[in-house]
Design an enzyme around this catalytic site. Structure first.
Site, PDB file in Angstrom:
ATOM      1  N   ASP A 134      -1.541  -9.920   8.646  1.00  0.00           N
ATOM      2  CA  ASP A 134      -1.414  -9.173   7.400  1.00  0.00           C
ATOM      3  C   ASP A 134      -0.432  -8.040   7.675  1.00  0.00           C
ATOM      4  O   ASP A 134      -0.777  -6.862   7.642  1.00  0.00           O
ATOM      5  CB  ASP A 134      -2.761  -8.637   6.918  1.00  0.00           C
ATOM      6  CG  ASP A 134      -2.701  -8.155   5.468  1.00  0.00           C
ATOM      7  OD1 ASP A 134      -1.629  -8.277   4.835  1.00  0.00           O
ATOM      8  OD2 ASP A 134      -3.715  -7.645   4.964  1.00  0.00           O
TER       9      ASP A 134
ATOM     10  N   GLU B 170       5.145 -12.655   1.089  1.00  0.00           N
ATOM     11  CA  GLU B 170       5.502 -11.728   0.017  1.00  0.00           C
ATOM     12  C   GLU B 170       6.754 -10.931   0.402  1.00  0.00           C
ATOM     13  O   GLU B 170       6.676 -10.005   1.208  1.00  0.00           O
ATOM     14  CB  GLU B 170       4.354 -10.766  -0.259  1.00  0.00           C
ATOM     15  CG  GLU B 170       2.995 -11.423  -0.476  1.00  0.00           C
ATOM     16  CD  GLU B 170       1.859 -10.454  -0.185  1.00  0.00           C
ATOM     17  OE1 GLU B 170       1.843  -9.352  -0.786  1.00  0.00           O
ATOM     18  OE2 GLU B 170       1.003 -10.775   0.664  1.00  0.00           O
TER      19      GLU B 170
ATOM     20  N   ARG C  56       0.800  -1.220   0.000  1.00  0.00           N
ATOM     21  CA  ARG C  56       0.000   0.000   0.000  1.00  0.00           C
ATOM     22  C   ARG C  56       0.835   1.272   0.000  1.00  0.00           C
ATOM     23  O   ARG C  56       1.908   1.320   0.600  1.00  0.00           O
ATOM     24  CB  ARG C  56      -0.927  -0.004   1.222  1.00  0.00           C
ATOM     25  CG  ARG C  56      -1.988  -1.102   1.144  1.00  0.00           C
ATOM     26  CD  ARG C  56      -2.496  -1.482   2.521  1.00  0.00           C
ATOM     27  NE  ARG C  56      -3.520  -2.521   2.441  1.00  0.00           N
ATOM     28  CZ  ARG C  56      -3.252  -3.839   2.403  1.00  0.00           C
ATOM     29  NH1 ARG C  56      -1.999  -4.259   2.452  1.00  0.00           N
ATOM     30  NH2 ARG C  56      -4.228  -4.722   2.320  1.00  0.00           N
TER      31      ARG C  56
ATOM     32  N   HIS D  50       2.691 -12.919  -5.460  1.00  0.00           N
ATOM     33  CA  HIS D  50       1.589 -13.052  -4.495  1.00  0.00           C
ATOM     34  C   HIS D  50       1.043 -14.482  -4.460  1.00  0.00           C
ATOM     35  O   HIS D  50      -0.167 -14.694  -4.400  1.00  0.00           O
ATOM     36  CB  HIS D  50       0.482 -12.060  -4.830  1.00  0.00           C
ATOM     37  CG  HIS D  50      -0.274 -11.577  -3.625  1.00  0.00           C
ATOM     38  ND1 HIS D  50      -0.955 -12.430  -2.783  1.00  0.00           N
ATOM     39  CD2 HIS D  50      -0.449 -10.334  -3.114  1.00  0.00           C
ATOM     40  CE1 HIS D  50      -1.536 -11.731  -1.823  1.00  0.00           C
ATOM     41  NE2 HIS D  50      -1.225 -10.455  -1.996  1.00  0.00           N
TER      42      HIS D  50
ATOM     43  N   HIS E 148      -1.023  -2.597  -4.345  1.00  0.00           N
ATOM     44  CA  HIS E 148      -0.420  -3.487  -5.354  1.00  0.00           C
ATOM     45  C   HIS E 148      -0.375  -2.875  -6.750  1.00  0.00           C
ATOM     46  O   HIS E 148      -0.668  -3.537  -7.745  1.00  0.00           O
ATOM     47  CB  HIS E 148      -1.156  -4.826  -5.396  1.00  0.00           C
ATOM     48  CG  HIS E 148      -0.975  -5.661  -4.157  1.00  0.00           C
ATOM     49  ND1 HIS E 148       0.154  -5.605  -3.370  1.00  0.00           N
ATOM     50  CD2 HIS E 148      -1.791  -6.584  -3.562  1.00  0.00           C
ATOM     51  CE1 HIS E 148       0.038  -6.447  -2.361  1.00  0.00           C
ATOM     52  NE2 HIS E 148      -1.129  -7.050  -2.445  1.00  0.00           N
TER      53      HIS E 148
END
Length: 318
Positions: free
Chosen positions: A220, A281, A53, A149, A78
């Site tokens: 996350d 990631e 982000r 991803h 992304h």
């Protein structure tokens, strides 16, 4: 083992491992191209121009403000509405062991300055490594943050979830975020709020007890990797038959436990549920353009530089 790739989004479609005499699919994926184009989980895709982000979808370079394509509220996620995951890449070369994809992102693409030429190489080795190499050059100063991803379920992508996998991440610090995934603090010790993954831990252990994980519905979060360790992360299936080591030249690792995978189409005319897979990631920290003081290399690529990073996923099969 075998992997399958597509030039749609330079996407990693499939990863089958020979486990106990059977092929085990350990990568989440869709049935056809139409579903890949419709799904919003970025399954297996190459992410760019900037993974993760950027707050308020704006950046400033040398006193000039650039408005980026916003696709998650007021923020960019992304790479924007038409990021690299939604582009048809050129297949520069391919063989049984390696595929090289290339893409030219024009000046102004999703608001980013400079023409960016990108090359992504997937290489499969004889010792069950999938090595991803990312290269890029630019005509103007621009932030670049490329990753993949892929979502893994080492028990097999038809198994219920990844909550009984064991995860280890060699990182001493992580970034707290708000409900939008935007960092709302500087880096914090993993000792705070039960975010420590330096020792192997069941993902399900106190999964939603941490107030930090409650905000995002699971993991996350970006972890700043301890570069004195050669392995960034280790993931072990619940049945202990598959282990995966992640190595990378990139400074951070976003751990995402698939908290919002529900309704994503799968290969079997059905849908995945939340926590069906985990994404590891490797990347720069999220919102890095606004935080040049963070302890990592600059996320900005200059015209005279070459962006070069690698991510290696090594599988150990019993």
């Amino acid at each position: 083992m075998t992997i399958k790739l597509s030039n749609w989004g330079a996407t990693w479609l499939s990863c089958q491992l020979p486990v106990a005499g059977q092929n085990r699919e350990v990568l989440l994926g869709c049935k056809n191209l139409e579903q890949y184009a419709q799904q919003k989980a970025y399954l297996g895709a190459t992410i760019g121009r900037y993974a993760n982000r950027i707050a308020n979808a704006t950046i400033e370079i040398n006193g000039i403000n650039y408005s980026l394509s916003a696709n998650q509220g007021t923020n960019q996620l992304h790479g924007g509405k038409f990021g690299f995951d939604k582009q048809l890449w050129h297949i520069q070369s391919q063989s049984d062991k390696q595929v090289i994809f290339t893409l030219i992102s024009p000046d102004g693409d999703q608001g980013f300055p400079g023409e960016l030429k990108v090359e992504v190489t997937y290489k499969l080795t004889d010792d069950n490594q999938v090595i991803l190499s990312f290269n890029a050059i630019t005509t103007k100063t621009t932030p670049v943050n490329l990753t993949n991803h892929a979502y893994f379920n080492l028990d097999g992508e038809t198994s219920k979830d990844i909550l009984n996998h064991t995860l280890q991440v060699n990182a001493d610090f992580y970034l707290p975020v708000d409900h939008s995934g935007i960092p709302n603090s500087d880096l914090v010790s993993v000792n705070q709020y039960d975010m420590d993954l330096r020792r192997p831990k069941f993902i399900a252990e106190r999964f939603l007890e941490s107030p930090i994980r409650q905000i995002t519905g699971g993991y996350d979060h970006a972890y700043l990797l301890n570069k004195s360790q050669s392995i960034a992360a280790k993931l072990i299936s619940a049945d202990k038959k598959v282990k995966m080591n992640v190595k990378t030249t990139l400074p951070a690792l976003q751990i995402y436990t698939g908290n919002f995978l529900k309704h994503t189409p799968n290969r079997h005319n059905g849908q995945y549920n939340n926590f069906a897979g985990i994404a590891l990631e490797a990347q720069f920290l999220p919102d890095s353009p606004h935080h040049p003081d963070w302890p990592q290399p600059s996320c900005y690529l200059e015209p005279q530089q070459t962006y070069h990073h690698q991510i290696c996923y090594q599988f150990d099969i019993k």
